[in-house]
Design an enzyme around this catalytic site. Sequence first.
Site, PDB file in Angstrom:
ATOM      1  N   ASP A 178       0.837  -1.209   0.000  1.00  0.00           N
ATOM      2  CA  ASP A 178       0.000   0.000   0.000  1.00  0.00           C
ATOM      3  C   ASP A 178       0.869   1.255   0.000  1.00  0.00           C
ATOM      4  O   ASP A 178       1.937   1.273   0.633  1.00  0.00           O
ATOM      5  CB  ASP A 178      -0.901  -0.037   1.251  1.00  0.00           C
ATOM      6  CG  ASP A 178      -2.105   0.878   1.108  1.00  0.00           C
ATOM      7  OD1 ASP A 178      -2.270   1.498   0.040  1.00  0.00           O
ATOM      8  OD2 ASP A 178      -2.875   0.978   2.078  1.00  0.00           O
ATOM      9  N   ARG A 219       0.410   7.680  -2.741  1.00  0.00           N
ATOM     10  CA  ARG A 219       0.936   8.735  -1.853  1.00  0.00           C
ATOM     11  C   ARG A 219       2.425   8.980  -2.097  1.00  0.00           C
ATOM     12  O   ARG A 219       2.897  10.103  -2.073  1.00  0.00           O
ATOM     13  CB  ARG A 219       0.687   8.354  -0.377  1.00  0.00           C
ATOM     14  CG  ARG A 219      -0.697   8.745   0.101  1.00  0.00           C
ATOM     15  CD  ARG A 219      -1.074   8.027   1.352  1.00  0.00           C
ATOM     16  NE  ARG A 219      -1.388   6.610   1.064  1.00  0.00           N
ATOM     17  CZ  ARG A 219      -1.545   5.684   1.980  1.00  0.00           C
ATOM     18  NH1 ARG A 219      -1.399   5.987   3.252  1.00  0.00           N
ATOM     19  NH2 ARG A 219      -1.857   4.451   1.651  1.00  0.00           N
ATOM     20  N   TRP A 220       3.153   7.933  -2.349  1.00  0.00           N
ATOM     21  CA  TRP A 220       4.591   8.058  -2.627  1.00  0.00           C
ATOM     22  C   TRP A 220       4.798   8.983  -3.838  1.00  0.00           C
ATOM     23  O   TRP A 220       5.656   9.873  -3.813  1.00  0.00           O
ATOM     24  CB  TRP A 220       5.160   6.669  -2.915  1.00  0.00           C
ATOM     25  CG  TRP A 220       6.620   6.619  -3.203  1.00  0.00           C
ATOM     26  CD1 TRP A 220       7.634   6.444  -2.305  1.00  0.00           C
ATOM     27  CD2 TRP A 220       7.256   6.734  -4.498  1.00  0.00           C
ATOM     28  NE1 TRP A 220       8.850   6.442  -2.952  1.00  0.00           N
ATOM     29  CE2 TRP A 220       8.647   6.614  -4.298  1.00  0.00           C
ATOM     30  CE3 TRP A 220       6.777   6.911  -5.801  1.00  0.00           C
ATOM     31  CZ2 TRP A 220       9.564   6.670  -5.341  1.00  0.00           C
ATOM     32  CZ3 TRP A 220       7.687   6.973  -6.849  1.00  0.00           C
ATOM     33  CH2 TRP A 220       9.065   6.854  -6.604  1.00  0.00           C
ATOM     34  N   ARG A 258       0.363   9.112 -10.321  1.00  0.00           N
ATOM     35  CA  ARG A 258       0.134   7.838  -9.623  1.00  0.00           C
ATOM     36  C   ARG A 258       0.764   6.679 -10.395  1.00  0.00           C
ATOM     37  O   ARG A 258       1.227   5.709  -9.804  1.00  0.00           O
ATOM     38  CB  ARG A 258      -1.369   7.611  -9.431  1.00  0.00           C
ATOM     39  CG  ARG A 258      -2.018   8.592  -8.455  1.00  0.00           C
ATOM     40  CD  ARG A 258      -3.511   8.298  -8.287  1.00  0.00           C
ATOM     41  NE  ARG A 258      -3.754   6.941  -7.793  1.00  0.00           N
ATOM     42  CZ  ARG A 258      -3.706   6.582  -6.509  1.00  0.00           C
ATOM     43  NH1 ARG A 258      -3.444   7.494  -5.582  1.00  0.00           N
ATOM     44  NH2 ARG A 258      -3.946   5.350  -6.147  1.00  0.00           N
ATOM     45  N   HIS A 270       3.015   3.427  -9.120  1.00  0.00           N
ATOM     46  CA  HIS A 270       2.827   1.991  -9.373  1.00  0.00           C
ATOM     47  C   HIS A 270       4.071   1.386 -10.043  1.00  0.00           C
ATOM     48  O   HIS A 270       4.414   0.239  -9.797  1.00  0.00           O
ATOM     49  CB  HIS A 270       1.581   1.760 -10.229  1.00  0.00           C
ATOM     50  CG  HIS A 270       0.303   2.073  -9.502  1.00  0.00           C
ATOM     51  ND1 HIS A 270       0.057   1.645  -8.214  1.00  0.00           N
ATOM     52  CD2 HIS A 270      -0.793   2.792  -9.868  1.00  0.00           C
ATOM     53  CE1 HIS A 270      -1.142   2.074  -7.827  1.00  0.00           C
ATOM     54  NE2 HIS A 270      -1.668   2.781  -8.799  1.00  0.00           N
ATOM     55  N   GLU A 308     -12.140  -4.995  -5.161  1.00  0.00           N
ATOM     56  CA  GLU A 308     -12.629  -3.627  -4.947  1.00  0.00           C
ATOM     57  C   GLU A 308     -11.845  -2.611  -5.799  1.00  0.00           C
ATOM     58  O   GLU A 308     -12.339  -1.519  -6.075  1.00  0.00           O
ATOM     59  CB  GLU A 308     -12.514  -3.249  -3.460  1.00  0.00           C
ATOM     60  CG  GLU A 308     -13.467  -4.012  -2.528  1.00  0.00           C
ATOM     61  CD  GLU A 308     -13.104  -5.483  -2.308  1.00  0.00           C
ATOM     62  OE1 GLU A 308     -11.911  -5.844  -2.438  1.00  0.00           O
ATOM     63  OE2 GLU A 308     -14.027  -6.278  -2.030  1.00  0.00           O
ATOM     64  N   ASN A 309     -10.630  -2.968  -6.221  1.00  0.00           N
ATOM     65  CA  ASN A 309      -9.809  -2.028  -7.017  1.00  0.00           C
ATOM     66  C   ASN A 309     -10.394  -1.722  -8.407  1.00  0.00           C
ATOM     67  O   ASN A 309      -9.986  -0.762  -9.051  1.00  0.00           O
ATOM     68  CB  ASN A 309      -8.375  -2.550  -7.197  1.00  0.00           C
ATOM     69  CG  ASN A 309      -7.507  -2.411  -5.951  1.00  0.00           C
ATOM     70  OD1 ASN A 309      -6.609  -3.209  -5.706  1.00  0.00           O
ATOM     71  ND2 ASN A 309      -7.766  -1.384  -5.143  1.00  0.00           N
ATOM     72  N   TRP A 310     -11.393  -2.513  -8.848  1.00  0.00           N
ATOM     73  CA  TRP A 310     -12.009  -2.211 -10.153  1.00  0.00           C
ATOM     74  C   TRP A 310     -12.672  -0.836 -10.143  1.00  0.00           C
ATOM     75  O   TRP A 310     -12.903  -0.251 -11.193  1.00  0.00           O
ATOM     76  CB  TRP A 310     -13.075  -3.262 -10.517  1.00  0.00           C
ATOM     77  CG  TRP A 310     -12.524  -4.613 -10.823  1.00  0.00           C
ATOM     78  CD1 TRP A 310     -12.674  -5.744 -10.078  1.00  0.00           C
ATOM     79  CD2 TRP A 310     -11.745  -5.006 -11.964  1.00  0.00           C
ATOM     80  NE1 TRP A 310     -12.041  -6.802 -10.666  1.00  0.00           N
ATOM     81  CE2 TRP A 310     -11.464  -6.379 -11.835  1.00  0.00           C
ATOM     82  CE3 TRP A 310     -11.254  -4.321 -13.076  1.00  0.00           C
ATOM     83  CZ2 TRP A 310     -10.716  -7.084 -12.774  1.00  0.00           C
ATOM     84  CZ3 TRP A 310     -10.508  -5.031 -14.016  1.00  0.00           C
ATOM     85  CH2 TRP A 310     -10.251  -6.393 -13.855  1.00  0.00           C
ATOM     86  N   ARG A 367       1.695  -4.959   6.211  1.00  0.00           N
ATOM     87  CA  ARG A 367       0.990  -3.911   5.459  1.00  0.00           C
ATOM     88  C   ARG A 367       1.792  -2.620   5.546  1.00  0.00           C
ATOM     89  O   ARG A 367       2.137  -2.173   6.646  1.00  0.00           O
ATOM     90  CB  ARG A 367      -0.424  -3.672   5.986  1.00  0.00           C
ATOM     91  CG  ARG A 367      -1.153  -2.630   5.134  1.00  0.00           C
ATOM     92  CD  ARG A 367      -2.629  -2.521   5.416  1.00  0.00           C
ATOM     93  NE  ARG A 367      -3.250  -1.702   4.371  1.00  0.00           N
ATOM     94  CZ  ARG A 367      -4.482  -1.812   3.934  1.00  0.00           C
ATOM     95  NH1 ARG A 367      -5.273  -2.716   4.457  1.00  0.00           N
ATOM     96  NH2 ARG A 367      -4.939  -1.020   2.984  1.00  0.00           N
ATOM     97  N   SER A 379      -8.471  -5.341   4.841  1.00  0.00           N
ATOM     98  CA  SER A 379      -9.001  -5.098   3.487  1.00  0.00           C
ATOM     99  C   SER A 379      -9.333  -6.379   2.720  1.00  0.00           C
ATOM    100  O   SER A 379      -8.930  -6.551   1.565  1.00  0.00           O
ATOM    101  CB  SER A 379      -8.007  -4.254   2.673  1.00  0.00           C
ATOM    102  OG  SER A 379      -7.832  -2.996   3.269  1.00  0.00           O
TER     103      SER A 379
END
Length: 239
Positions: free
Chosen positions: A13, A17-18, A26, A30, A60-62, A181, A189
């Site tokens: 995760d 933010r990184w 973003r 990734h 849920e990432n969809w 995590r 999650s």
Amino acid sequence: MAGALAHIAIIMDGNGRWATRRGLSRSEGHRAGTRTAKAVVTRCRELGVRHLTLYTFSRENWSRPKDEVGLIFDLLVEYMKGELSNLLEQDIRLTVLGEMADLPFVARQALSHVIQKTAHCRSMTLNLALNYSGREEILRASRALARKCAANDLRPEDITDETFAAELYTAGQPDPDLIIRTSGELRLSNYLLFQAAYAEFYFTETLWPDFDSAELERAIADYQNRQRRFGKTGSQVAD
Ligand code: FPP
């Protein structure tokens, strides 16, 4: 070095933010996260960890923006193409936890190729949780067992931890000993809900792209200093 640590599962995760903190997109987060994943796979293999599970894409990432979902699958395909020879060299078998049928065709094709080519590898199993939902995995196993009962192939009283676990995506693999995590979030999650029953947890503020070998080794050392009691008292375990 990893001793009794057979299975590490990670919730990677903090890529977004990184990137934001560096004024990057973003996508760059990734990309950096993928580099970290590669390094962690190699380090775990060197340390003798037999099973590594990476939460790569949840069901849920969809709901993320279409472009971001597309980019994650592009990276996955790139990873599959670029890493096959390294996985073979390191004797690492790839598997997927989650419903592969719903993944984009190109991703499915790239994954199936690597799964097939590495099927004989024995030193480590790398599970990528993709389109994964822990609750759905439990429901899927329940349906499979219900079908066996309805067909008179199984009696309800014969449903045990073992027969249930055999219907999960992780069938035949040990439960995770340690779940890591990153990025300071304190949630599971929907990850490995059945398998996490006795896992130890390691939470770190470090964002996934910054999670390096030193931090991985800190997490392992922390785990090794804990006493796993599996419901017993401390003195029973010490005996
Ligand atoms: C979390 O960061 C990461 C993801 C949702 C999954 C994507 C993971 C990778 C690209 C690593 C790739 C690994 C392989 C094996 C190809 P986030 O976007 O939720 O971060 P945020 O919470 O800071 O926004």
